[in-house]
Design an enzyme around this catalytic site. Sequence first.
Site, PDB file in Angstrom:
ATOM      1  N   PHE A  43       9.568  -9.253   5.440  1.00 47.74           N
ATOM      2  CA  PHE A  43       9.488  -9.213   3.972  1.00 47.74           C
ATOM      3  C   PHE A  43      10.844  -9.397   3.298  1.00 47.74           C
ATOM      4  CE2 PHE A  43       9.250  -4.759   5.461  1.00 47.74           C
ATOM      5  CZ  PHE A  43      10.435  -4.258   4.935  1.00 47.74           C
ATOM      6  N   GLY A  46      11.817 -12.896   1.542  1.00 40.75           N
ATOM      7  CA  GLY A  46      11.309 -13.334   0.250  1.00 40.75           C
ATOM      8  C   GLY A  46      11.415 -12.329  -0.875  1.00 40.75           C
ATOM      9  N   HIS A  47      11.904 -11.141  -0.583  1.00 46.86           N
ATOM     10  CA  HIS A  47      11.957 -10.128  -1.639  1.00 46.86           C
ATOM     11  C   HIS A  47      13.373 -10.065  -2.200  1.00 46.86           C
ATOM     12  CE1 HIS A  47      11.433  -6.013  -3.454  1.00 46.86           C
ATOM     13  NE2 HIS A  47      10.346  -6.658  -3.861  1.00 46.86           N
ATOM     14  N   PHE A  48      13.574 -10.794  -3.252  1.00 45.50           N
ATOM     15  CA  PHE A  48      14.838 -10.992  -3.968  1.00 45.50           C
ATOM     16  C   PHE A  48      15.789 -11.865  -3.156  1.00 45.50           C
ATOM     17  CE2 PHE A  48      13.512  -6.908  -6.023  1.00 45.50           C
ATOM     18  CZ  PHE A  48      13.089  -7.515  -7.186  1.00 45.50           C
ATOM     19  N   ILE A  53      16.063  -6.349  -0.993  1.00 41.92           N
ATOM     20  CA  ILE A  53      15.855  -4.901  -1.016  1.00 41.92           C
ATOM     21  C   ILE A  53      14.445  -4.631  -0.497  1.00 41.92           C
ATOM     22  CG2 ILE A  53      17.451  -4.480  -2.923  1.00 41.92           C
ATOM     23  CD1 ILE A  53      14.994  -3.997  -4.709  1.00 41.92           C
TER      24      ILE A  53
END
Length: 142
Positions: A43, A46-48, A53
């Site tokens: 994850f 693609g998370h920021f 974070i």
Amino acid sequence: MKETDLILSKLPYQKPFLFVDELLQIDEDGVTGTFTFDEKLEFYTGHFKDNPITPGVILIETMAQIGLVCLGIYLTFDENFSKIAFSSSEVEFLKPVYPNEKVTVISEKVYFRFGKLKCKVRMLNSQNEEVCNGTLSGIIIK
């Protein structure tokens, strides 16, 4: 086999969706455990973008696995624990959790009756700062 290892062996999760590394303490009133968010977890890609974070939903899942499911297994160990269904959460996020950060989850039982477990749960980062807290509930399914 230690009691905490036995509880961990009964968790209904596996990598990459297992968010419990160790249990430091567990009794009828609560549980404390840890997890380190490895930078290779999918994850984070693609998370920021360029500033990853840990997603809030993953923080809630980590708190639920340690603070609700592990405690539920402990409380129902002699009753052939089957599953716990997550039923509600109210969580406040205070600080981000970054890749490679080790967190500690501390859960205090509010009540356990009629198959419903409710806990106050806090997550601390490696600097012992609270990153999130809230109330989680689940229903034991036999």
